[in-house]
Design a protein around this motif. Sequence first.
Motif, PDB file in Angstrom:
ATOM      1  N   ASP A  64      -1.552  -1.086  -8.977  1.00  0.00           N
ATOM      2  CA  ASP A  64       0.049  -1.230  -8.829  1.00  0.00           C
ATOM      3  C   ASP A  64       0.405  -1.643  -7.453  1.00  0.00           C
ATOM      4  N   THR A  65      -0.429  -0.758  -6.373  1.00  0.00           N
ATOM      5  CA  THR A  65       0.205  -0.740  -5.079  1.00  0.00           C
ATOM      6  C   THR A  65      -1.250  -0.861  -4.057  1.00  0.00           C
ATOM      7  N   PRO A  66      -1.380  -1.248  -2.965  1.00  0.00           N
ATOM      8  CA  PRO A  66      -0.031  -1.863  -2.270  1.00  0.00           C
ATOM      9  C   PRO A  66       0.232  -3.344  -2.895  1.00  0.00           C
ATOM     10  N   ALA A  67       1.629  -3.408  -2.649  1.00  0.00           N
ATOM     11  CA  ALA A  67       2.109  -4.833  -3.155  1.00  0.00           C
ATOM     12  C   ALA A  67       2.568  -5.611  -2.094  1.00  0.00           C
ATOM     13  N   ILE A  68       2.520  -6.901  -1.900  1.00  0.00           N
ATOM     14  CA  ILE A  68       3.099  -7.591  -0.632  1.00  0.00           C
ATOM     15  C   ILE A  68       4.533  -7.912  -1.110  1.00  0.00           C
ATOM     16  N   VAL A  69       5.645  -7.828  -0.513  1.00  0.00           N
ATOM     17  CA  VAL A  69       6.795  -8.111  -0.889  1.00  0.00           C
ATOM     18  C   VAL A  69       7.469  -9.023   0.232  1.00  0.00           C
ATOM     19  N   PHE A  70       7.802 -10.296  -0.394  1.00  0.00           N
ATOM     20  CA  PHE A  70       8.381 -11.120   0.636  1.00  0.00           C
ATOM     21  C   PHE A  70       9.950 -10.955   0.785  1.00  0.00           C
ATOM     22  N   GLY A 113      -0.464  -7.617  -7.267  1.00  0.00           N
ATOM     23  CA  GLY A 113       1.072  -7.612  -7.343  1.00  0.00           C
ATOM     24  C   GLY A 113       1.758  -8.190  -6.110  1.00  0.00           C
ATOM     25  N   LEU A 114       2.699  -9.174  -6.288  1.00  0.00           N
ATOM     26  CA  LEU A 114       3.515  -9.633  -5.084  1.00  0.00           C
ATOM     27  C   LEU A 114       4.932  -9.485  -5.601  1.00  0.00           C
ATOM     28  N   GLY A 115       5.980  -9.528  -4.780  1.00  0.00           N
ATOM     29  CA  GLY A 115       7.276  -9.286  -5.047  1.00  0.00           C
ATOM     30  C   GLY A 115       8.282 -10.203  -4.138  1.00  0.00           C
ATOM     31  N   LEU A 116       9.467 -10.103  -4.423  1.00  0.00           N
ATOM     32  CA  LEU A 116      10.472 -10.391  -3.769  1.00  0.00           C
ATOM     33  C   LEU A 116      11.703  -9.567  -3.564  1.00  0.00           C
ATOM     34  N   TRP A 117      12.379  -9.777  -2.503  1.00  0.00           N
ATOM     35  CA  TRP A 117      13.658  -8.657  -2.084  1.00  0.00           C
ATOM     36  C   TRP A 117      14.351  -9.617  -1.434  1.00  0.00           C
TER      37      TRP A 117
END
Length: 127
Positions: A64-70, A113-117
Amino acid sequence: MKLKPKNVSIVFYVSDIARTETFYNQTLGLQLERQEGAEPFWLQAQIENGPDLIFFQMEGKRGDTPAIVFDLDEGGIDDVVAELARQGVNIVTPVSEAPGGWSADFLDPDGFGLGLWQAGELPRSLK
């Protein structure tokens, strides 16, 4: 569509936020700042010329992590997620409320896992 993040964060889900704070502050010497907006507090370390490290206390399993969040600095998270979905990207978590704004999670072709914020004051759509 080209992703143009203003910042990148690496997010960790940890089992004990106080233990994590002690380790990164005292053992590694990183400056962690406590942030409000999640229970319990969450931690952020801003690394000069590098990604931010963010720690949330929550259940997670290996992978699940670490995940990179843009971090999107212009807004339009709904537009970006819609375009990713149109291109066949696996959207794990649709746009949803997050501390200080909005987030969404997706997977790369190998299942990472990748993410957006984006900040809450920015528009969710630019269309």
